[in-house]
Design an enzyme around this catalytic site. Structure first.
Site, PDB file in Angstrom:
ATOM      1  N   ASP A 149       0.863  -1.180   0.000  1.00 29.91           N
ATOM      2  CA  ASP A 149       0.000   0.000   0.000  1.00 29.91           C
ATOM      3  C   ASP A 149       0.898   1.228   0.000  1.00 29.91           C
ATOM      4  OD1 ASP A 149      -2.215   1.868   0.427  1.00 29.91           O
ATOM      5  OD2 ASP A 149      -3.335   0.168   1.231  1.00 29.91           O
ATOM      6  N   GLY A 182       4.257   1.596  -2.237  1.00 29.21           N
ATOM      7  CA  GLY A 182       4.294   1.997  -3.629  1.00 29.21           C
ATOM      8  C   GLY A 182       2.926   2.426  -4.124  1.00 29.21           C
ATOM      9  N   ASP A 183       2.811   2.543  -5.440  1.00 23.41           N
ATOM     10  CA  ASP A 183       1.606   3.036  -6.105  1.00 23.41           C
ATOM     11  C   ASP A 183       1.060   1.918  -6.985  1.00 23.41           C
ATOM     12  OD1 ASP A 183      -0.339   4.294  -7.586  1.00 23.41           O
ATOM     13  OD2 ASP A 183       1.004   5.770  -8.506  1.00 23.41           O
ATOM     14  N   PHE A 184      -0.132   1.394  -6.636  1.00 27.58           N
ATOM     15  CA  PHE A 184      -0.638   0.250  -7.393  1.00 27.58           C
ATOM     16  C   PHE A 184      -1.065   0.594  -8.814  1.00 27.58           C
ATOM     17  CE2 PHE A 184      -4.700   0.616  -4.557  1.00 27.58           C
ATOM     18  CZ  PHE A 184      -5.201   1.676  -5.291  1.00 27.58           C
ATOM     19  N   HIS A 225     -13.947  -0.893  -5.996  1.00 24.57           N
ATOM     20  CA  HIS A 225     -15.156  -0.059  -5.909  1.00 24.57           C
ATOM     21  C   HIS A 225     -14.836   1.419  -5.689  1.00 24.57           C
ATOM     22  CE1 HIS A 225     -16.001  -0.017  -1.254  1.00 24.57           C
ATOM     23  NE2 HIS A 225     -14.728   0.188  -1.517  1.00 24.57           N
TER      24      HIS A 225
END
Length: 342
Positions: free
Chosen positions: A208, A232-234, A252
């Protein structure tokens, strides 16, 4: 002369009135949560005067708020004006397992209230009320406000924590139970902890934002030595080498194009045949009631996301290079949507 007893009335509010006055009840819950009144009732019932004196509050105002919440089942009230906690009200204490105190503060926060005020414009224009009110997207606001970010993480950890064990007990694990689970966007790690606690042969990676995983809850004896964290950045990249990738209540939050970016990062990291488990509500496509319908309107208020039907999930997964295998119901409002990298 007719008396009131000749014309008995039903004191139960109509469905419309219950909806119209819902914001009043939410405000009352926030008031007792802010002042930690449930904590002050941990040792037993007390009068409003006693509670107010201990908390530095106005006794009559507090009594009236407690009376309202007693009518809705969070407190008890006797003929002497003494208030106690019901089983439902216990969840508002800060010192109990499964506490929903932070969740109550989050859902009644100004971020939600101002966004709800914008719904009339949203249904006219299709814009996101939060962005109209705050001039930035919801997650950008959280990134720029440590207090809001902490409130969001704490509240979401409490709300999702209610279902972590139920969902973990429903998960189909890789092979004989061995392998690596990578929880993408896993917050502070409550779900991953529940999974690893149930499956001692599994290892896990919590992925995350760096400041979120820094506050993880994985450092417990039952999962010791079987986890790691990565920040990190998904949207860009997720850890490779997983046997099972998990997205718990992530998709969602995002529109279809952003979901494809997240799923694309996972597809690049996952070898063919490796599995993806999407944990999200699956809306019935026939209009039947579902708890996630309320959450869908919250998504409309705050972000660009939405709750989806099975067909909508299947379309997204296919476009991202996954094949939908099955959808498993769980004891919670969420389902387990199992897919395979192709």
């Amino acid at each position: 002369m007719a008396t009131s007893s000749d014309h008995p009335t039903d004191p139960t509010p109509s469905p419309l009135n219950q909806l119209l006055f819902g914001h009043v009840c939410s405000a009352a819950v926030r008031a007792v949560a802010v002042h930690r009144i449930p904590d002050r009732l941990a040792d037993g019932p007390r009068t409003a005067e006693d509670l107010a004196a201990s908390a530095g509050l106005h006794a009559d105002s507090l009594r009236r708020v407690l009376r309202l919440l007693a009518m809705h089942g969070l407190f008890t009230q006797d003929e002497k004006g003494t208030f106690g906690l019901t089983e439902a009200g216990q969840a508002l204490r800060t010192d109990v397992p499964g506490s929903q105190h932070a969740a109550a503060l989050l859902i009644t926060d100004e971020m939600f209230r101002r966004s709800a005020d914008g719904l009339p414009d949203a249904v006219r224009t299709g814009t996101t009320p939060f962005e109209a009110a705050y001039k930035v997207p919801f997650f950008a606001h959280l990134a720029g406000s440590p207090a809001a970010h902490h409130l969001f993480d704490s509240g979401m950890n409490e709300m999702s924590g209610q279902d972590d064990d139920l969902l973990a007990g429903s998960c189909p694990f890789p092979g004989s139970g061995s392998g690596t689970v990578i929880d993408v966007g896993g917050g502070r790690g409550g779900f991953l902890r529940a999974v690893l606690s149930r499956e001692p042969a599994l290892t896990g990676v919590l992925f995350d934002q760096p400041d979120t995983v820094a506050d993880h809850v994985l450092d417990t004896e039952e999962v010791r030595g079987r986890w790691s964290v990565a920040g990190g950045d998904f949207f860009s990249e997720v850890p490779a080498g997983g046997d099972l990738y998990v997205l718990k209540r992530i998709l969602h939050d995002w529109n279809d194009e952003d979901c494809l970016r997240i799923l694309g990062s996972i597809r690049r990291a996952a070898a063919p045949g490796k599995r993806l488990l999407v944990v999200d509500a699956v809306l019935p496509d026939n209009g039947d009631p579902h708890p996630a319908v309320e959450v869908d309107v919250i998504m409309l208020m705050l972000v660009s996301g939405r709750e989806r039907t099975a067909k909508e999930f299947e379309d997204l997964l296919n476009r991202a290079g996954f094949k939908l295998n099955r959808i498993l119901p769980t004891p919670s409002p969420a389902s387990l949507i199992e897919a395979e990298a192709v």
